[in-house]
Motif scaffolding. Structure first.
Motif, PDB file in Angstrom:
ATOM      1  N   GLU A   1       0.808  -1.149  -0.087  1.00  0.00           N
ATOM      2  CA  GLU A   1      -0.064  -0.032   0.192  1.00  0.00           C
ATOM      3  C   GLU A   1       0.876   1.162  -0.038  1.00  0.00           C
ATOM      4  O   GLU A   1       0.596   2.217  -0.716  1.00  0.00           O
ATOM      5  CB  GLU A   1      -0.889   0.106   1.218  1.00  0.00           C
ATOM      6  CG  GLU A   1      -1.947  -0.968   0.833  1.00  0.00           C
ATOM      7  CD  GLU A   1      -2.917  -1.138   2.183  1.00  0.00           C
ATOM      8  OE1 GLU A   1      -2.928  -0.568   3.109  1.00  0.00           O
ATOM      9  OE2 GLU A   1      -3.676  -2.024   2.041  1.00  0.00           O
TER      10      GLU A   1
ATOM     11  N   LYS B   1      -5.477 -10.666   6.063  1.00  0.00           N
ATOM     12  CA  LYS B   1      -5.722  -9.283   6.241  1.00  0.00           C
ATOM     13  C   LYS B   1      -7.347  -8.813   6.816  1.00  0.00           C
ATOM     14  O   LYS B   1      -8.300  -9.034   6.150  1.00  0.00           O
ATOM     15  CB  LYS B   1      -5.587  -8.260   4.880  1.00  0.00           C
ATOM     16  CG  LYS B   1      -5.322  -6.920   5.027  1.00  0.00           C
ATOM     17  CD  LYS B   1      -5.097  -6.331   3.915  1.00  0.00           C
ATOM     18  CE  LYS B   1      -4.712  -4.875   3.833  1.00  0.00           C
ATOM     19  NZ  LYS B   1      -4.487  -4.156   2.767  1.00  0.00           N
TER      20      LYS B   1
ATOM     21  N   ALA C   1     -10.397  -6.571   8.465  1.00  0.00           N
ATOM     22  CA  ALA C   1     -11.094  -5.529   8.059  1.00  0.00           C
ATOM     23  C   ALA C   1     -11.001  -4.465   8.865  1.00  0.00           C
ATOM     24  O   ALA C   1     -11.245  -3.000   8.470  1.00  0.00           O
ATOM     25  CB  ALA C   1     -12.487  -5.526   7.815  1.00  0.00           C
TER      26      ALA C   1
ATOM     27  N   GLY D   1      -6.308  -3.995   9.066  1.00  0.00           N
ATOM     28  CA  GLY D   1      -5.496  -4.500   7.919  1.00  0.00           C
ATOM     29  C   GLY D   1      -4.628  -5.498   8.559  1.00  0.00           C
ATOM     30  O   GLY D   1      -3.635  -5.748   7.587  1.00  0.00           O
TER      31      GLY D   1
ATOM     32  N   TYR E   1      -6.714   3.938  10.590  1.00  0.00           N
ATOM     33  CA  TYR E   1      -6.607   2.895   9.383  1.00  0.00           C
ATOM     34  C   TYR E   1      -7.673   3.175   8.048  1.00  0.00           C
ATOM     35  O   TYR E   1      -7.194   3.384   7.135  1.00  0.00           O
ATOM     36  CB  TYR E   1      -6.956   1.516   9.936  1.00  0.00           C
ATOM     37  CG  TYR E   1      -6.792   0.451   8.521  1.00  0.00           C
ATOM     38  CD1 TYR E   1      -5.883   0.180   8.048  1.00  0.00           C
ATOM     39  CD2 TYR E   1      -7.905   0.018   8.353  1.00  0.00           C
ATOM     40  CE1 TYR E   1      -5.863  -0.898   7.157  1.00  0.00           C
ATOM     41  CE2 TYR E   1      -8.071  -1.196   7.267  1.00  0.00           C
ATOM     42  CZ  TYR E   1      -6.954  -1.671   6.493  1.00  0.00           C
ATOM     43  OH  TYR E   1      -6.870  -2.387   5.480  1.00  0.00           O
ATOM     44  N   SER E   2      -8.924   3.633   8.762  1.00  0.00           N
ATOM     45  CA  SER E   2      -9.845   4.218   7.852  1.00  0.00           C
ATOM     46  C   SER E   2      -9.408   5.519   6.943  1.00  0.00           C
ATOM     47  O   SER E   2      -9.675   5.832   5.660  1.00  0.00           O
ATOM     48  CB  SER E   2     -11.176   4.256   8.178  1.00  0.00           C
ATOM     49  OG  SER E   2     -11.173   5.150   9.315  1.00  0.00           O
TER      50      SER E   2
ATOM     51  N   LYS F   1      -6.743   4.756   4.391  1.00  0.00           N
ATOM     52  CA  LYS F   1      -7.275   4.241   3.234  1.00  0.00           C
ATOM     53  C   LYS F   1      -8.067   5.193   2.332  1.00  0.00           C
ATOM     54  O   LYS F   1      -8.088   5.143   1.204  1.00  0.00           O
ATOM     55  CB  LYS F   1      -8.292   3.019   3.634  1.00  0.00           C
ATOM     56  CG  LYS F   1      -7.831   1.776   3.883  1.00  0.00           C
ATOM     57  CD  LYS F   1      -8.683   0.593   4.271  1.00  0.00           C
ATOM     58  CE  LYS F   1      -9.183   0.021   2.899  1.00  0.00           C
ATOM     59  NZ  LYS F   1      -9.864  -1.384   3.220  1.00  0.00           N
TER      60      LYS F   1
END
Length: 694
Positions: free
Chosen positions: A442, A548, A550, A553, A687-688, A691
């Motif tokens: 990523e 991974k 949700a 990750g 994390y979100s 993303k």
């Protein structure tokens, strides 16, 4: 001419940090005439100990890599391996024990059995390595070898028996009483090179008698002849006592305790005698290999030099002349010019240059005999590879490699550093199985993983020095895990129709928490609802899905996936269709199974002066730590606690300032535990957000 293998010993010196292992190896080299001047670990002469030959080791005064050397003592050949004490370099200890036949467990007469001694002892037990205990630093204030013997019994469960008692202690340490010959032993000369035997001082006679009784009582278990003489009150010969100690030590039923002060040149020569008398020679240790041509059947190796060669490459080093591979020969001779095969990579190679190592200098030899430890140059291999001759296809049983718990992002500063960094990482991962590296798909960053902050710090420092490679490092990352907390059902159909044959697969069942391991797949399909050939595809799909989670990750652990129903299509079902169905089913059920985040919880042991105990307690409590025990031993105290790894970054600096640099700590992975809700929410949000930014 071959070496008499019964006169050979392969021994390791292992212990807790700062018990004096490296100083002891330095003395062993001196008394066996291997070096002619002694240098101290933290020496003022700027040379540093012989065995700590890396610049970094000399600066920090710690051992990072195990060093190997061979010495002659009386008529015996001893291969000595000095291993690190820091838990971050635990793989160095593991790989050394794998090839050793015996060990000296060094303990500090003040600190006694410390946290790392316990870890080392577990490793010795795992590989069934017989040992002698050496209580070092008997010249220090607060020295008490008798207390250490008691701790060996209570904390490690060893049958520890004194075979010497000290004459005087602390700054009055003069020598010791040998309970076998019942003589006093003194070390004369500036560097203790002259061993003098004399009568036992009158004030110690009663003590010596008492401890000799204890010794003989313990030895009666291992020799019937000795037991009869002991019960009959008759004289017992020294040879008989030595035989009984040897029998007990080799059977791992007894640990002889010897003592001295390496720094003050006392007790080293008797210790070397003890090594040759009580520790096994290579013929007395059973070594097994797995026959790869025959379902990995266990084969006992023989020590004959006429048999085909079997050798294990247990350690790699990158010297100025290319890659150096340390090899322990288990069977047959290793000769220059001989052709061998690496049974892992199936590559054949010719033995070019064969050397015997002495820390970082070497001598060329033409052959090595069974039981010997030598080094080869320029062979393409990895740590733990087996080399065979004569058409054999064996592999030595592998060593235990712990999982890394901490990772760091490293970015090279310029183009030149980028090339060098690739070379450095390639070499370090080959040398050290606990140091791993990968590119994060990523962020496209290079991530290195290791056993602790010190471990990664040392490798980054080595990149700078050995490869002139400048790198920036990101924040240390914790290896989190995800898990489910309750059972959740799934019933998922995967359908895809795109011209020609489509994809179809339905899987039903449930996910639930699983405590015995990381992952279990259970097949409860009745009546061929999913054809047998597609069952492994479902397993494959689930395995892919748990890589991974949700939430943040990270990989998912402690989960059981059970399938009990499904449906297939005669044309459209395929391996891929069922893998996709399993992945879809997993995702559908995962959010319903109330997933949570787990973090590595470390077992932390802090040791330091008792006056700072309050500060140590509060520093642990501030870090969400739970104190499991604290023991006070005079002016010294030890605190054991369980603390999340994420809270331990930079702890060494904090601890130093809280205790004026007098306390030290070690930590190792204990378990994975649930993250508190507030921290969990913050991690999920982070994390979100990341993303979304992509």
């Amino acid at each position: 001419m071959g070496i008499d293998i019964t006169k050979m010993r392969n021994i390791g010196i292992s212990a807790h940090i700062d018990s004096g292992k490296t100083t002891l190896s330095e003395r062993i080299l001196f008394y066996s005439k291997k070096i002619h001047a002694i240098h101290e670990v933290r020496g003022k002469d700027g040379v540093g100990a012989t065995m700590d030959h890396m610049e970094l080791e000399r600066e920090r005064g710690i051992t990072i890599q195990s060093a190997a050397t061979q010495v002659q003592w009386r008529d015996h050949t001893i291969n000595v391996i000095d291993t690190p004490g820091h838990v971050d370099f635990t793989i160095e200890v593991e790989r050394s024990l794998r090839v050793l036949d015996g060990a000296i467990l060094v303990l500090c007469s003040v600190g006694g059995v410390q946290s790392q001694s316990i870890t080392v002892d577990q490793q010795l037990k795992r590989y069934h390595v017989p040992r002698i205990a050496f209580v070092n630093k008997c010249d220090r204030t607060g020295a008490n070898p008798f207390k250490v013997q008691l701790q060996l019994r209570e904390k490690l469960g060893l049958n520890a028996v004194m075979i010497q008692i000290p004459i005087g202690l602390e700054d009055k340490l003069e020598g010791m009483v040998d309970l076998i010959s019942m003589k006093a032993v003194y070390f004369d000369g500036d560097q203790g090179e002259t061993v003098r035997h004399a009568e036992i001082p009158a004030n110690l006679k009663a003590d010596a008698e008492k401890y000799r009784e204890e010794l003989l009582d313990a030895l009666a278990m291992f020799s019937d002849e000795l037991a009869e003489l002991f019960l009959g009150g008759e004289a017992i010969s020294e040879d008989l006592i030595h035989e009984a100690i040897r029998a007990g030590t080799l059977g791992e039923q007894l640990v002889p305790v010897m003592l001295g002060s390496a720094y003050k040149f006392k007790g080293i020569q008797p210790l070397l005698d003890g090594v040759t008398r009580y520790l096994p020679n290579p013929t007395e240790v059973k070594n097994y290999a797995l026959d790869l041509d025959n379902n990995e059947e266990k084969i006992e190796l023989s020590n004959g030099d006429k048999n085909p060669t079997v050798a294990l490459g247990f350690k790699l080093e990158d010297g100025q002349y290319g890659q150096l591979t340390y090899v322990r020969i288990y069977q047959g001779m290793l000769k220059k010019g001989e052709e061998l095969i690496n049974t892992r990579s199936r590559k054949r190679f010719k033995v070019g240059r064969l050397v015997r190592m002495h820390a970082d200098s070497m001598e060329d030899i033409n052959e090595g005999s069974p039981g010997d430890i030598v080094a080869l140059f320029g062979i393409e291999c990895a740590s733990g590879d087996t080399f065979c001759g004569g058409g054999l296809n064996y592999a030595m049983t592998s060593m235990f490699v712990p999982q890394p718990v901490i990772s760091l992002a490293v970015t090279p500063k310029d183009k030149k550093s980028a090339d060098q960094m690739g070379k450095a990482l390639n070499r370090f991962t080959k040398e050290d199985p606990t140091f791993q590296t990968y590119v994060d798909p990523e962020s496209n960053q290079c991530i290195v993983k290791g056993m602790g902050e010190l471990h990664l710090e040392v490798y980054i420092e080595r990149m700078r020095r050995e490869y002139k490679c400048e790198v920036d490092t990101g924040m240390p990352q914790v290896a989190y895990r995800e898990a489910v907390t309750q059972r959740a059902e799934f019933n998922y159909t995967h359908r895809k129709q795109t011209g020609g044959s489509g994809q179809f697969g339905r899987v039903a069942g449930f996910l639930e928490p699983y405590t015995e391991g990381d992952y279990e797949f259970v097949d409860m399909i009745k009546g061929g609802a999913i054809p047998t050939e597609y069952i492994p595809s479902c397993d494959k799909g689930f395995k892919e899905a748990i890589k991974k989670g949700a939430l943040i990750g990270f990989p998912i652990v402690n989960i059981r996936c059970l399938i009990n129903d499904g449906q297939s299509h005669p044309v459209d079902s395929s391996d891929i269709a069922f893998q996709q169905a399993a992945i879809g089913a997993f995702r559908e059920a995962y959010s319903k199974a109330k997933p949570c985040i787990l973090e590595p919880i470390m077992k932390v042991t802090v040791e330091g002066p008792s006056e700072y105990q309050g500060n140590i307690f509060s520093s642990i409590n501030q870090r969400r730590g739970i104190i499991s025990s604290s023991t006070e031993d005079g002016a010294f105290s030890r605190v054991e606690a369980e603390v999340p790894l994420s809270e331990m970054f930079g702890y060494s600096t904090v601890l130093r300032s809280l205790t004026q640099g007098k306390a030290e700590f070690t930590m190792e992975l204990k378990k994975y535990g649930k993250v508190p809700q507030s921290i969990s929410d913050a991690l999920i949000k982070k994390y979100s957000d990341a993303k979304r930014r992509q």
